[in-house]
Design a protein around this motif. Structure first.
Motif, PDB file in Angstrom:
ATOM      1  N   HIS A  84       0.923  -1.418   0.093  1.00  0.00           N
ATOM      2  CA  HIS A  84      -0.119   0.052  -0.138  1.00  0.00           C
ATOM      3  C   HIS A  84       0.806   1.285   0.112  1.00  0.00           C
ATOM      4  CE1 HIS A  84       0.323  -1.032   4.295  1.00  0.00           C
ATOM      5  NE2 HIS A  84       0.604   0.057   4.494  1.00  0.00           N
ATOM      6  N   PHE A  85       2.064   1.238   0.247  1.00  0.00           N
ATOM      7  CA  PHE A  85       2.936   2.259   0.404  1.00  0.00           C
ATOM      8  C   PHE A  85       2.851   3.068  -1.098  1.00  0.00           C
ATOM      9  CE2 PHE A  85       6.858   4.817  -0.368  1.00  0.00           C
ATOM     10  CZ  PHE A  85       6.767   5.796   0.491  1.00  0.00           C
ATOM     11  N   VAL A  86       2.827   2.251  -2.181  1.00  0.00           N
ATOM     12  CA  VAL A  86       2.783   2.777  -3.404  1.00  0.00           C
ATOM     13  C   VAL A  86       1.726   3.949  -3.713  1.00  0.00           C
ATOM     14  CG1 VAL A  86       1.615   1.058  -4.607  1.00  0.00           C
ATOM     15  CG2 VAL A  86       3.136   2.331  -5.895  1.00  0.00           C
ATOM     16  N   ASN A  87       0.601   3.710  -2.949  1.00  0.00           N
ATOM     17  CA  ASN A  87      -0.538   4.452  -2.989  1.00  0.00           C
ATOM     18  C   ASN A  87      -0.426   5.849  -2.260  1.00  0.00           C
ATOM     19  OD1 ASN A  87      -2.657   2.796  -4.093  1.00  0.00           O
ATOM     20  ND2 ASN A  87      -2.108   1.543  -2.364  1.00  0.00           N
ATOM     21  N   VAL A  88       0.905   6.013  -1.819  1.00  0.00           N
ATOM     22  CA  VAL A  88       0.901   7.303  -0.863  1.00  0.00           C
ATOM     23  C   VAL A  88       1.839   8.310  -1.957  1.00  0.00           C
ATOM     24  CG1 VAL A  88       2.627   8.264   0.876  1.00  0.00           C
ATOM     25  CG2 VAL A  88       1.422   6.237   1.255  1.00  0.00           C
ATOM     26  N   VAL A  89       2.565   7.567  -2.791  1.00  0.00           N
ATOM     27  CA  VAL A  89       3.233   8.750  -3.604  1.00  0.00           C
ATOM     28  C   VAL A  89       2.536   9.451  -4.918  1.00  0.00           C
ATOM     29  CG1 VAL A  89       5.362   8.715  -5.359  1.00  0.00           C
ATOM     30  CG2 VAL A  89       5.486   7.176  -3.312  1.00  0.00           C
ATOM     31  N   PRO A  90       1.411   8.746  -5.431  1.00  0.00           N
ATOM     32  CA  PRO A  90       0.741   9.842  -6.386  1.00  0.00           C
ATOM     33  C   PRO A  90       0.157  10.677  -6.072  1.00  0.00           C
ATOM     34  CG  PRO A  90       0.451   7.443  -6.754  1.00  0.00           C
ATOM     35  CD  PRO A  90       1.067   7.325  -5.522  1.00  0.00           C
ATOM     36  N   LEU A 148       4.215  14.738 -15.239  1.00  0.00           N
ATOM     37  CA  LEU A 148       4.664  14.067 -14.151  1.00  0.00           C
ATOM     38  C   LEU A 148       3.525  13.639 -13.021  1.00  0.00           C
ATOM     39  CD1 LEU A 148       7.227  13.019 -12.681  1.00  0.00           C
ATOM     40  CD2 LEU A 148       7.474  15.210 -11.754  1.00  0.00           C
ATOM     41  N   LYS A 149       2.584  14.498 -12.979  1.00  0.00           N
ATOM     42  CA  LYS A 149       1.361  14.091 -12.045  1.00  0.00           C
ATOM     43  C   LYS A 149       0.696  12.886 -12.835  1.00  0.00           C
ATOM     44  CE  LYS A 149       0.963  18.731 -10.383  1.00  0.00           C
ATOM     45  NZ  LYS A 149      -0.062  19.856 -10.353  1.00  0.00           N
ATOM     46  N   ARG A 150       0.454  12.942 -13.977  1.00  0.00           N
ATOM     47  CA  ARG A 150      -0.271  11.965 -14.620  1.00  0.00           C
ATOM     48  C   ARG A 150       0.590  10.455 -14.870  1.00  0.00           C
ATOM     49  NH1 ARG A 150      -4.053  15.292 -18.731  1.00  0.00           N
ATOM     50  NH2 ARG A 150      -5.033  16.427 -17.115  1.00  0.00           N
ATOM     51  N   ALA A 151       1.633  10.593 -14.797  1.00  0.00           N
ATOM     52  CA  ALA A 151       2.500   9.521 -14.955  1.00  0.00           C
ATOM     53  C   ALA A 151       2.348   8.581 -13.792  1.00  0.00           C
ATOM     54  CB  ALA A 151       4.028   9.897 -15.192  1.00  0.00           C
ATOM     55  N   HIS A 152       1.846   8.977 -12.679  1.00  0.00           N
ATOM     56  CA  HIS A 152       1.798   8.320 -11.419  1.00  0.00           C
ATOM     57  C   HIS A 152       0.576   7.389 -11.237  1.00  0.00           C
ATOM     58  CE1 HIS A 152       5.148  10.829 -10.124  1.00  0.00           C
ATOM     59  NE2 HIS A 152       5.418   9.858  -9.002  1.00  0.00           N
ATOM     60  N   ALA A 200       1.151  14.763  -6.953  1.00  0.00           N
ATOM     61  CA  ALA A 200       0.250  15.307  -7.592  1.00  0.00           C
ATOM     62  C   ALA A 200      -0.104  16.821  -6.590  1.00  0.00           C
ATOM     63  CB  ALA A 200      -0.935  14.740  -7.731  1.00  0.00           C
ATOM     64  N   ASN A 201      -0.128  16.512  -5.608  1.00  0.00           N
ATOM     65  CA  ASN A 201      -0.418  17.844  -4.673  1.00  0.00           C
ATOM     66  C   ASN A 201       0.637  18.570  -4.594  1.00  0.00           C
ATOM     67  OD1 ASN A 201      -3.212  17.169  -4.675  1.00  0.00           O
ATOM     68  ND2 ASN A 201      -2.902  15.655  -2.882  1.00  0.00           N
ATOM     69  N   SER A 202       1.782  18.576  -4.875  1.00  0.00           N
ATOM     70  CA  SER A 202       3.022  19.433  -4.548  1.00  0.00           C
ATOM     71  C   SER A 202       2.864  20.651  -5.150  1.00  0.00           C
ATOM     72  CB  SER A 202       4.296  18.553  -5.121  1.00  0.00           C
ATOM     73  OG  SER A 202       5.316  19.475  -5.048  1.00  0.00           O
ATOM     74  N   PRO A 256      -8.328  10.220 -16.728  1.00  0.00           N
ATOM     75  CA  PRO A 256      -8.838  10.167 -15.398  1.00  0.00           C
ATOM     76  C   PRO A 256      -9.673   9.007 -15.168  1.00  0.00           C
ATOM     77  CG  PRO A 256     -10.369  11.382 -16.800  1.00  0.00           C
ATOM     78  CD  PRO A 256      -9.020  10.911 -17.696  1.00  0.00           C
ATOM     79  N   GLU A 257      -9.359   7.970 -15.994  1.00  0.00           N
ATOM     80  CA  GLU A 257     -10.345   6.633 -15.882  1.00  0.00           C
ATOM     81  C   GLU A 257     -10.061   5.870 -14.715  1.00  0.00           C
ATOM     82  OE1 GLU A 257      -8.900   7.675 -19.071  1.00  0.00           O
ATOM     83  OE2 GLU A 257     -10.708   8.654 -19.796  1.00  0.00           O
ATOM     84  N   ASP A 258      -8.622   5.753 -14.725  1.00  0.00           N
ATOM     85  CA  ASP A 258      -8.033   4.799 -13.673  1.00  0.00           C
ATOM     86  C   ASP A 258      -6.873   5.558 -13.027  1.00  0.00           C
ATOM     87  OD1 ASP A 258      -6.881   2.601 -12.411  1.00  0.00           O
ATOM     88  OD2 ASP A 258      -6.634   1.221 -14.206  1.00  0.00           O
ATOM     89  N   LEU A 259      -7.175   5.562 -11.770  1.00  0.00           N
ATOM     90  CA  LEU A 259      -6.405   6.501 -10.886  1.00  0.00           C
ATOM     91  C   LEU A 259      -5.497   5.596  -9.875  1.00  0.00           C
ATOM     92  CD1 LEU A 259      -8.726   9.595  -9.701  1.00  0.00           C
ATOM     93  CD2 LEU A 259      -6.985   9.287 -11.657  1.00  0.00           C
ATOM     94  N   LEU A 260      -5.492   4.466 -10.199  1.00  0.00           N
ATOM     95  CA  LEU A 260      -4.574   3.462  -9.390  1.00  0.00           C
ATOM     96  C   LEU A 260      -2.931   3.703  -9.763  1.00  0.00           C
ATOM     97  CD1 LEU A 260      -6.529   0.029  -9.528  1.00  0.00           C
ATOM     98  CD2 LEU A 260      -6.289   1.453  -7.648  1.00  0.00           C
ATOM     99  N   PRO A 261      -2.358   3.516  -8.658  1.00  0.00           N
ATOM    100  CA  PRO A 261      -0.894   3.727  -9.197  1.00  0.00           C
ATOM    101  C   PRO A 261      -0.303   3.120 -10.368  1.00  0.00           C
ATOM    102  CG  PRO A 261      -1.163   3.271  -6.808  1.00  0.00           C
ATOM    103  CD  PRO A 261      -2.544   2.942  -7.564  1.00  0.00           C
ATOM    104  N   SER A 262       0.707   3.772 -11.115  1.00  0.00           N
ATOM    105  CA  SER A 262       1.156   3.072 -12.295  1.00  0.00           C
ATOM    106  C   SER A 262       2.384   2.498 -11.951  1.00  0.00           C
ATOM    107  CB  SER A 262       1.460   4.297 -13.194  1.00  0.00           C
ATOM    108  OG  SER A 262       2.413   5.153 -12.921  1.00  0.00           O
ATOM    109  N   ARG A 263       3.283   1.923 -12.807  1.00  0.00           N
ATOM    110  CA  ARG A 263       4.488   1.216 -12.511  1.00  0.00           C
ATOM    111  C   ARG A 263       5.541   2.271 -12.415  1.00  0.00           C
ATOM    112  NH1 ARG A 263       5.096  -4.342 -14.763  1.00  0.00           N
ATOM    113  NH2 ARG A 263       3.193  -5.122 -15.613  1.00  0.00           N
ATOM    114  N   PHE A 264       5.170   3.412 -12.960  1.00  0.00           N
ATOM    115  CA  PHE A 264       6.373   4.506 -12.496  1.00  0.00           C
ATOM    116  C   PHE A 264       6.086   5.062 -11.250  1.00  0.00           C
ATOM    117  CE2 PHE A 264       7.030   9.110 -12.436  1.00  0.00           C
ATOM    118  CZ  PHE A 264       8.277   9.155 -12.685  1.00  0.00           C
TER     119      PHE A 264
END
Length: 197
Positions: free
Chosen positions: A24-30, A44-48, A34-36, A53-61
């Motif tokens: 679940h830590f991967v969910n902390v980073v996007p 860069l925000k969307r790469a995470h 994005a809010n920085s 906007p369809e799938d907001l789960l964390p990416s491999r990046f």
């Protein structure tokens, strides 16, 4: 005392890094990136996320940013700082940790005590650049191997106990900051926000 403080700070860094070794830590980073306020890049925000906007789960990046540039860095670089005898390596590694904490501070993450990161920046410079191993502040220079072993055991006792028995030791002392301590989250929406979503 300086070497003992180096041990302490490295135990805290490595403990924080190990606590991020989860799913679940991967969910902390996007959301953090994005809010920085210092990240104006939509790319860069969307790469995470997988597919904005369809799938907001964390990416491999996002996984790479969380577990390689975050978790691995927070475990490997402090150990390098602790065990190196080379002043140049110590200075470069210390600057990497300063940059790491500056990055975290620059994102203004929610529910994070930012003074913790500012304090770690000062501690890093003071301990590892101000007291380099070549000046007699390396692990090999510790005055007593027995005392070094006793301090190391004392620093590891509560984190180890707390990870096996979290009911007995606070998650902070157990260094389980990111280990799923908060099982739920509450989202607060202003009136009308549901319609916007």
């Amino acid at each position: 005392m300086i070497i003992a403080f180096k041990l302490l700070i490295v135990v805290v860094w490595v403990g924080a890094g190990v606590s991020k070794l989860n799913e679940h830590f991967v969910n902390v980073v996007p959301p953090m990136v994005a809010n920085s306020p210092f990240n104006p890049s939509k790319w860069l925000k969307r790469a995470h996320v997988r597919s904005f906007p369809e799938d907001l789960l964390p990416s491999r990046f996002a996984w790479f940013m969380a577990h390689v540039t975050g978790t691995a860095l927070e475990i490997v670089v402090p150990l390098l700082l602790l065990f190196t005898t080379d002043t140049t390596v110590a200075c470069v590694a210390a600057l990497v940790m300063v940059a790491f904490h500056l990055f975290i501070t620059s994102t203004f993450p929610l529910a994070v005590p930012l003074e913790w990161n500012v304090m770690f920046i000062f501690i890093t410079v003071f301990l590892f650049i101000g007291h380099p191993p070549a000046d007699g502040y390396g692990l090999a220079n510790f005055s007593s191997p027995w005392l070094l072993g006793l301090i190391s055991a004392a620093l590891l006792f509560f984190p180890v106990l707390g990870n096996f028995r979290p009911d007995l030791v606070s998650f902070l002392i157990s260094l389980r900051q990111y280990a799923g301590n908060w099982a739920s989250a509450v989202w607060a929406f202003a009136p009308g926000a549901e319609a916007k979503l």
